[in-house]
Design a protein around this motif. Structure first.
Motif, PDB file in Angstrom:
ATOM      1  N   ALA A 259       0.833  -1.211   0.000  1.00  0.00           N
ATOM      2  CA  ALA A 259       0.000   0.000   0.000  1.00  0.00           C
ATOM      3  C   ALA A 259       0.865   1.257   0.000  1.00  0.00           C
ATOM      4  O   ALA A 259       0.584   2.225  -0.723  1.00  0.00           O
ATOM      5  CB  ALA A 259      -0.925  -0.013   1.213  1.00  0.00           C
ATOM      6  N   THR A 260       1.932   1.244   0.806  1.00  0.00           N
ATOM      7  CA  THR A 260       2.834   2.405   0.843  1.00  0.00           C
ATOM      8  C   THR A 260       3.538   2.594  -0.490  1.00  0.00           C
ATOM      9  O   THR A 260       3.664   3.722  -0.983  1.00  0.00           O
ATOM     10  CB  THR A 260       3.877   2.216   1.959  1.00  0.00           C
ATOM     11  N   LEU A 261       3.993   1.494  -1.088  1.00  0.00           N
ATOM     12  CA  LEU A 261       4.697   1.585  -2.363  1.00  0.00           C
ATOM     13  C   LEU A 261       3.779   2.116  -3.463  1.00  0.00           C
ATOM     14  O   LEU A 261       4.178   2.962  -4.263  1.00  0.00           O
ATOM     15  CB  LEU A 261       5.246   0.219  -2.749  1.00  0.00           C
ATOM     16  N   ILE A 262       2.532   1.646  -3.490  1.00  0.00           N
ATOM     17  CA  ILE A 262       1.588   2.114  -4.495  1.00  0.00           C
ATOM     18  C   ILE A 262       1.310   3.601  -4.324  1.00  0.00           C
ATOM     19  O   ILE A 262       1.294   4.372  -5.299  1.00  0.00           O
ATOM     20  CB  ILE A 262       0.274   1.299  -4.423  1.00  0.00           C
ATOM     21  N   ALA A 263       1.102   4.030  -3.066  1.00  0.00           N
ATOM     22  CA  ALA A 263       0.842   5.450  -2.813  1.00  0.00           C
ATOM     23  C   ALA A 263       2.028   6.314  -3.224  1.00  0.00           C
ATOM     24  O   ALA A 263       1.859   7.377  -3.836  1.00  0.00           O
ATOM     25  CB  ALA A 263       0.516   5.663  -1.341  1.00  0.00           C
ATOM     26  N   MET A 264       3.250   5.864  -2.898  1.00  0.00           N
ATOM     27  CA  MET A 264       4.434   6.634  -3.253  1.00  0.00           C
ATOM     28  C   MET A 264       4.627   6.693  -4.766  1.00  0.00           C
ATOM     29  O   MET A 264       4.978   7.746  -5.314  1.00  0.00           O
ATOM     30  CB  MET A 264       5.673   6.033  -2.585  1.00  0.00           C
ATOM     31  N   MET A 265       4.370   5.585  -5.452  1.00  0.00           N
ATOM     32  CA  MET A 265       4.533   5.587  -6.901  1.00  0.00           C
ATOM     33  C   MET A 265       3.471   6.441  -7.580  1.00  0.00           C
ATOM     34  O   MET A 265       3.743   7.083  -8.602  1.00  0.00           O
ATOM     35  CB  MET A 265       4.477   4.153  -7.436  1.00  0.00           C
ATOM     36  N   LEU A 266       2.261   6.473  -7.018  1.00  0.00           N
ATOM     37  CA  LEU A 266       1.222   7.343  -7.569  1.00  0.00           C
ATOM     38  C   LEU A 266       1.610   8.811  -7.414  1.00  0.00           C
ATOM     39  O   LEU A 266       1.433   9.614  -8.343  1.00  0.00           O
ATOM     40  CB  LEU A 266      -0.119   7.065  -6.880  1.00  0.00           C
ATOM     41  N   LEU A 267       2.136   9.170  -6.241  1.00  0.00           N
ATOM     42  CA  LEU A 267       2.582  10.543  -6.026  1.00  0.00           C
ATOM     43  C   LEU A 267       3.761  10.886  -6.939  1.00  0.00           C
ATOM     44  O   LEU A 267       3.832  11.994  -7.489  1.00  0.00           O
ATOM     45  CB  LEU A 267       2.975  10.740  -4.561  1.00  0.00           C
ATOM     46  N   THR A 268       4.688   9.939  -7.086  1.00  0.00           N
ATOM     47  CA  THR A 268       5.837  10.165  -7.971  1.00  0.00           C
ATOM     48  C   THR A 268       5.393  10.351  -9.415  1.00  0.00           C
ATOM     49  O   THR A 268       5.864  11.265 -10.115  1.00  0.00           O
ATOM     50  CB  THR A 268       6.812   8.973  -7.880  1.00  0.00           C
ATOM     51  N   THR A 269       4.475   9.494  -9.862  1.00  0.00           N
ATOM     52  CA  THR A 269       3.983   9.589 -11.239  1.00  0.00           C
ATOM     53  C   THR A 269       3.269  10.909 -11.482  1.00  0.00           C
ATOM     54  O   THR A 269       3.506  11.589 -12.494  1.00  0.00           O
ATOM     55  CB  THR A 269       3.038   8.415 -11.540  1.00  0.00           C
ATOM     56  N   ALA A 270       2.385  11.289 -10.544  1.00  0.00           N
ATOM     57  CA  ALA A 270       1.657  12.549 -10.700  1.00  0.00           C
ATOM     58  C   ALA A 270       2.613  13.734 -10.727  1.00  0.00           C
ATOM     59  O   ALA A 270       2.451  14.671 -11.519  1.00  0.00           O
ATOM     60  CB  ALA A 270       0.645  12.708  -9.565  1.00  0.00           C
ATOM     61  N   HIS A 271       3.642  13.699  -9.858  1.00  0.00           N
ATOM     62  CA  HIS A 271       4.603  14.800  -9.814  1.00  0.00           C
ATOM     63  C   HIS A 271       5.327  14.960 -11.147  1.00  0.00           C
ATOM     64  O   HIS A 271       5.394  16.068 -11.705  1.00  0.00           O
ATOM     65  CB  HIS A 271       5.610  14.563  -8.693  1.00  0.00           C
ATOM     66  N   TRP A 272       5.894  13.869 -11.677  1.00  0.00           N
ATOM     67  CA  TRP A 272       6.697  13.989 -12.882  1.00  0.00           C
ATOM     68  C   TRP A 272       5.848  14.261 -14.120  1.00  0.00           C
ATOM     69  O   TRP A 272       6.295  14.962 -15.037  1.00  0.00           O
ATOM     70  CB  TRP A 272       7.550  12.732 -13.079  1.00  0.00           C
TER      71      TRP A 272
END
Length: 378
Positions: A259-272
């Motif tokens: 769950a943490t990894l998915i949330a972090m990757m979603l934030l990373t994807t949205a940022h870039w």
């Protein structure tokens, strides 16, 4: 055509170099903070050369725009649509907050009561240091020091940084694979399309080779049974340590809770995705036309070019790299104006927003250091 191919191939190397160099800078800073109490004062010491380099980085986009597009390019910047400029500023603000949210998620409450405002302050101050130093070397050091002021040990701060770099690396590898498939399956109408397609395929193969090297080479370099005149034993150990750190960043990232990894990757994807949409909006604002995927690829190539610049933020090399890849799609004046607007929002805005916070945090840090030293002497 050769320049475009070389730029594409160098992107993969730039990603690896950037990851290794920033991780090495960060871990070195952590070791120095453990070894001495005066490190913070040494790291925050201002030198005249810093001011000269920042000044050159600030005026480089303006000089290159005037040289490439002349007065007409500056006129296009002056008449840039206000609504598009506000949208670009909004995207930049959202990018800052997404990074702050990702930092809070990585820290998980281990750095005290860190709200969104406090995380945003740390994000902007560290990004200012990253943009104001050659190669971005000041960014990770500043982040580590600010977290240490909140009672978060440098060793744990280095682990957080490794996770952050791992998420970015995973995103760019995924985007690179997507660009390869997109360019091969769809008629993209990009400039030098066949050349770019083969360059992207070469990048994907290079990324595969890098992954294999990162997995097997450290063991070979540390092996006593392998005797080669070059590199020397010291250089072999040096390279092995840095490959292991980069590999460890990916390993730590992938071992996080799902769950943490998915949330972090979603934030990373949205940022870039937001960050790399700024150039597309700048092109639209000056009256140009370019595919969004091409502007994304252009910024990836500019990231490689910026590694060759000795100025903070890759100034000079980034503008030339982006401008040369936009020229086949639009007039010289439009390309120059788009590059200037893009740099003002993606680079200069970070400096303007982060400078006051960096000065404030530095003042607090330097003020606390003598107080702590006095208490120890008493």
């Amino acid at each position: 055509m050769r320049a475009a191919m070389w730029s594409a191939i160098s992107t993969g190397m730039a990603l690896c170099i950037h990851c290794l160099s920033t991780i090495n800078t960060f871990v070195t800073a952590a070791n120095r903070m453990h070894s001495t109490n005066s490190t913070s004062r040494q790291l925050l010491r201002w030198r005249p050369i810093h001011g000269v380099m920042i000044a050159l980085a600030l005026i480089a986009p303006l000089v290159l725009t005037a040289w490439l597009g002349g007065a007409e390019a500056l006129q296009r910047v002056r008449h840039f649509p206000l609504e598009l400029l506000l949208l670009m500023l909004l995207l930049a603000f959202l990018c800052w907050n997404l990074n702050a949210m990702r930092m809070r998620l990585m820290l998980g409450g281990r750095a005290g009561r860190l709200g969104q405002r406090g995380a945003l302050g740390i994000e902007l101050a560290s990004k200012f240091a990253l943009c104001a130093t050659p190669g971005g070397s000041g960014g990770p050091v500043t982040l580590l020091m600010l977290l240490a002021q909140r009672g978060f040990p440098p060793a744990k701060g280095a682990a957080v940084f490794l996770i952050d770099q791992g998420c970015d690396l995973l995103f760019f590898l995924a985007m690179l694979s997507g660009l390869v498939l997109f360019s091969l399956l769809i008629d993209t109408q990009w400039p030098h399309q066949s050349l770019v397609q083969w360059a992207l395929v070469g990048l994907a193969l290079m990324a595969t080779v890098v992954i294999v090297v990162m997995h097997y080479l450290p063991g070979l370099l540390r092996s006593t049974s392998v005797n080669t005149p070059w590199p020397s034993q010291y250089r072999r150990r040096w390279l092995a340590r840095r490959l292991l750190r980069c590999r460890h960043a990916l390993k730590v990232t992938l071992e996080l809770p799902r769950a943490t990894l998915i949330a972090m990757m979603l934030l990373t994807t949205a940022h870039w995705l937001m960050r790399y949409s700024l150039l597309y909006l700048a092109v639209l604002g000056v009256g140009g036309h370019a595919d969004w995927m091409w502007t994304f690829l252009t910024q990836m190539l500019a990231m490689a070019a910026s590694q060759l610049s000795f100025l903070p933020g890759g100034a000079g090399a980034a503008e030339v790299g982006v401008g040369s890849l936009l020229l086949p799609l639009m007039e010289r004046e439009q390309a120059a104006a788009a590059v200037l607007v893009w740099r003002l929002v993606s680079y200069h805005l970070y400096l303007a927003a982060g400078a006051p916070l960096f000065v404030l945090y530095s003042y607090r840090m330097l003020r606390r250091s003598p107080a702590r030293q006095t208490c120890k002497n008493e």
